[in-house]
Design an enzyme around this catalytic site. Structure first.
Site, PDB file in Angstrom:
ATOM      1  N   ASP A  47       0.815  -1.213   0.000  1.00 31.97           N
ATOM      2  CA  ASP A  47       0.000   0.000   0.000  1.00 31.97           C
ATOM      3  C   ASP A  47       0.849   1.264   0.000  1.00 31.97           C
ATOM      4  O   ASP A  47       0.314   2.365  -0.087  1.00 31.97           O
ATOM      5  CB  ASP A  47      -0.949  -0.001   1.207  1.00 31.97           C
ATOM      6  N   ASP A  53     -10.262  -6.638  11.150  1.00 29.87           N
ATOM      7  CA  ASP A  53     -10.096  -8.081  11.289  1.00 29.87           C
ATOM      8  C   ASP A  53     -11.143  -8.676  12.228  1.00 29.87           C
ATOM      9  O   ASP A  53     -11.829  -9.649  11.887  1.00 29.87           O
ATOM     10  CB  ASP A  53      -8.676  -8.404  11.764  1.00 29.87           C
TER      11      ASP A  53
END
Length: 750
Positions: free
Chosen positions: A137, A459
């Site tokens: 990223d 998550d």
């Protein structure tokens, strides 16, 4: 029914853990908490500080109920990978995902070591069945270059590991010590020396590389990185190693670099967005039915980890029992006695195993094996495959790519081809399409499909969505541990990480994804809901613990009392509760093989964290909800050494608390200063009572309360007189002094 479960030999066993004595202790502490509440109600004087204490103690009782629920019925899962021998040909493919976001905070060498450990895994036909995807990223040519060099190094590293049965296959860790050589180890010594030399060359090439030079002299290989900005660039996908049969046969897994498209006009959703992009890209290239995701600093510590995971993913009578397999986070080179309270050993053994006995362990963001079709939002039961038949339904769920929709249908209906893709490079163009920043618009990605958006802890939220669909999960504890990482050291790194987690938890708690709503309207089990609440209320604990911590100084400064005095029956309830709770916590650490010092360090850090990271997370999310600010994803610096013999003199002394100018230190510093001042003023009042016979307000309980805080906040008090990174900056001291002055003025007026 799973293919492996139909065999004669079992692959896994669910083993309940008996804890009768601990259950009695749980109930005893709950009884004392309720007795203290009853005493408060029956002896209510109407004083606001005593009613504040009652509210806080009621909250602590609620927290203990959540704690008891989480620990009540622990289990462990034993795996038997040797029983997979007769099913070698049936073992499925696995796509492995590694995520990195910043080449400065997460140096390329860190990612390289994780990738090399994955490429060297022990798995039948690894070159055909395993593929490693790295999401960058940061869109860094340095990371891409480092991975290209790693692929070249892997050509000799992987055969070396397999030939000599190397246990730890991250080179930096393997070469950090010299093995003992015997007279018959001549060939091994020769190979070891050669590989160590090659790794040192790899390290130097990566560390000496610089971005301008790569862009100028990269021979066009890095042309795609020219004139790109980190937050504004097209998709870049590079196949760094394609292990097709025509070239090498069964070598090591494929390696693919992915940097998804980003635009300043569209939210990229941090790690969750990266994971969704990897999921789509991998579906068009290899489309394995199972996926492993790792953070860039969590290397493989047990090369047979995939085989162990398959025992759980394939070993139940039905798929519902195992949507994902989560491994515990373990840390190498852990500091003695866990000075920063972030090694989580006791939490895993007590809370983790307890939650594993409910609907299943939480998804923790790294070291987790997933079923691809579960990530695609497939539900359990008869309606599981509904909504995946027509092209219109697939388009609304998965987007416009026909290739991806076809691959998703194959996964959901189990129509996967056993023949490996000959040349994945031919799939790059269609893969770029699904990694576009606008691909998810008008689809279910980030909601019902893929990693869920809307929280910094994407998550845990994703795992909750899976549990809410009726699936279960399993905790996999193996020896040696599956993966290893490096826990943040020092004050700023630890508290930054905890603040991010707490912010994410509170975002979930106050959103439509609240587990209470999920239990009411979906398939999340009630006790699993309570287990999620046990974690989500971390930041909500902060205002209650802060209020309770301030009651001691307030009473000493204003000549009042909020705890029962020695002449009252309630004093013995409070004393028994104090002793019982601390004994309980101490015995937990001893049973888990930890020291008394580790127990104290964890208790101390909980108090520090509550008054700093959790409190700031609470305020940040409340302000965000009111529209005054935004939560920001903060990458935790990876501090580990990745080269043999690396010593950094700039690194802090291990185990010693460090500080910076982060606002996270302001409230806890003020509370530490206030506790010392309150004890001094209280002691002066005791002298007056003794010498002049003046009436006394506070009793010994308030002194114990403040004294306990002083002990817990000792690192902050040392920081007040420290210097450099070990000293609290003057800007923090001045702001803390201002808060103390305001509180003293409040006490004087009341």
């Amino acid at each position: 029914m799973e293919a492996a479960a139909r065999g004669n030999k079992k692959l896994q066993e669910r083993v309940p853990i008996r804890r009768t004595a601990w259950r009695l202790a749980d109930l005893a502490i709950l009884f004392l908490l309720l007795a203290l509440l009853l005493h408060r109600v029956l002896h209510d004087s109407g004083a606001p500080w005593r009613r504040a204490a009652l509210a806080c103690e009621a909250w602590f009782t609620f927290m203990w109920l959540l704690n008891v629920n989480a620990k009540w019925s622990p289990v462990r899962f034993d795996t038997f990978p040797e029983n997979l021998a007769e099913r070698i040909d049936e073992l499925p493919a696995v796509d492995m995902f590694v995520t990195t976001a910043d080449p400065v905070l997460e140096p390329p060498l860190v990612t390289v070591n994780t990738v090399l450990s994955l490429l060297a895994l022990d798995y039948p036909a690894a070159g055909e069945k395993l593929a490693c995807y790295v999401s960058d990223d940061g869109c860094s040519p340095l990371t891409c270059y480092a991975l290209r060099e790693a692929a070249r190094f892997a050509r000799t590293w992987v055969p070396f590991c397999r030939r000599h049965g190397v246990a730890v296959r991250a080179p930096f860790r393997y070469f950090s010590s010299t093995p003992e050589f015997g007279p018959a180890d001549g060939k091994f010594l020769e190979d070891w020396t050669f590989m160590k030399s090659e790794y040192e060359k790899l390290v130097h090439r990566i560390e000496d590389a610089d971005e301008p030079s790569l862009l100028r002299h990269g021979g066009g290989e890095f042309a795609e990185f020219l004139d790109v900005e980190r937050g504004n660039h097209p998709t870049i996908i590079k196949v760094l190693w394609d292990n097709n049969r025509s070239r090498t046969g069964d070598g090591f897994p494929r390696l693919i670099y992915v940097s998804r498209e980003k635009s300043p006009n569209l939210h990229h959703h941090y790690k969750a967005g990266a994971m969704n992009a990897l999921t789509r890209v991998s579906a068009l290239m290899t489309n394995a039915p199972f996926m492993l995701n790792l953070d860039c600093d969590m290397f493989v510590n047990n090369p047979r980890v995939v085989l162990h995971a398959m025992c759980l993913l394939l070993g139940f009578d039905d798929e519902i029992s195992c949507a994902f397999v989560q491994t515990p986070q373990k840390f190498y080179g852990a500091l003695k006695d866990d000075p920063f309270g972030n090694q989580l050993e006791v939490s895993l053994m007590k809370v983790g195993r307890g939650i594993a006995g409910l609907q299943g362990i939480f998804y923790c963001g790294t070291g987790c094996f997933h079923r691809r079709k579960v990530i695609y939002g497939m539900r359990t039961g008869r309606e599981g495959t509904t909504g995946y038949s027509s092209n219109k339904e697939l388009h609304s769920k998965f987007g416009s790519s026909n290739n991806f929709k076809e691959s998703a249908r194959d996964v959901i209906y189990g129509n996967l081809s056993t023949e490996p893709i000959v040349d994945i490079s031919s799939c790059v163009d269609v893969a770029k399409e699904v990694a576009a920043c606008n691909y998810e618009i008008g689809t279910c990605w980030g909601q019902e499909v893929g990693w869920v958006y809307g929280s910094l802890t994407e998550d845990v939220l994703t795992g909750q969505r899976i549990h809410a669909a009726g699936w279960r999960s399993t905790l996999m504890e193996i020896e040696p541990p599956a993966f290893m990482g490096c826990a943040p050291n020092g004050g700023p790194a630890c508290l930054t990480q905890l603040k991010r987690w707490a912010s994410g938890f509170l975002e979930i708690l106050i959103s439509r994804n609240n587990p209470i709503l999920t239990t009411t309207f979906k398939s999340l089990q009630f006790r699993q809901c309570l287990a999620y609440l046990h974690s989500y209320v971390w930041p909500v604990r902060a205002p209650f613990e802060l209020c309770y911590a301030l009651l001691g100084p307030y009473c000493l400064l204003s000549n009042q009392s909020f705890l029962p005095k020695t002449s009252e029956d309630g004093f013995y309830i409070a004393l028994a509760l104090f002793i019982a709770y601390n004994t309980y916590m101490f015995m937990e650490f001893i049973e888990c093989g930890q020291s008394a010092r580790a127990c104290w360090n964890n208790h101390r850090m909980q108090r520090i964290t509550s008054a700093s990271a959790w409190l700031l997370a609470f305020l940040t999310v409340i302000l965000k909800t009111l529209g005054f600010s935004e939560t920001v994803f903060e990458v935790t610096r990876k501090d580990k050494s990745t080269s043999d013999g690396d010593s950094n003199t700039d690194e802090p002394e291990p185990g010693r608390f460090t500080f910076d100018e982060s606002t996270v230190f302001i409230p806890v510093t003020a509370l530490a200063m206030l506790s010392v001042i309150a004890i001094a003023v209280g002691a002066w009042r005791v002298v007056l009572v003794t010498t002049e016979g003046l009436p006394g307000g506070p009793g010994i309980s308030e002194f114990i309360s403040c004294g306990w805080l002083v002990l817990c906040f000792m690192p902050l008090l040392r920081g007040l007189v420290g210097s450099g990174r070990y000293g609290i900056p003057w800007s923090i001291k001045m702001k803390a002094c201002l808060l103390v002055a305001i509180f003293l003025l409040f006490c004087k007026r009341n």
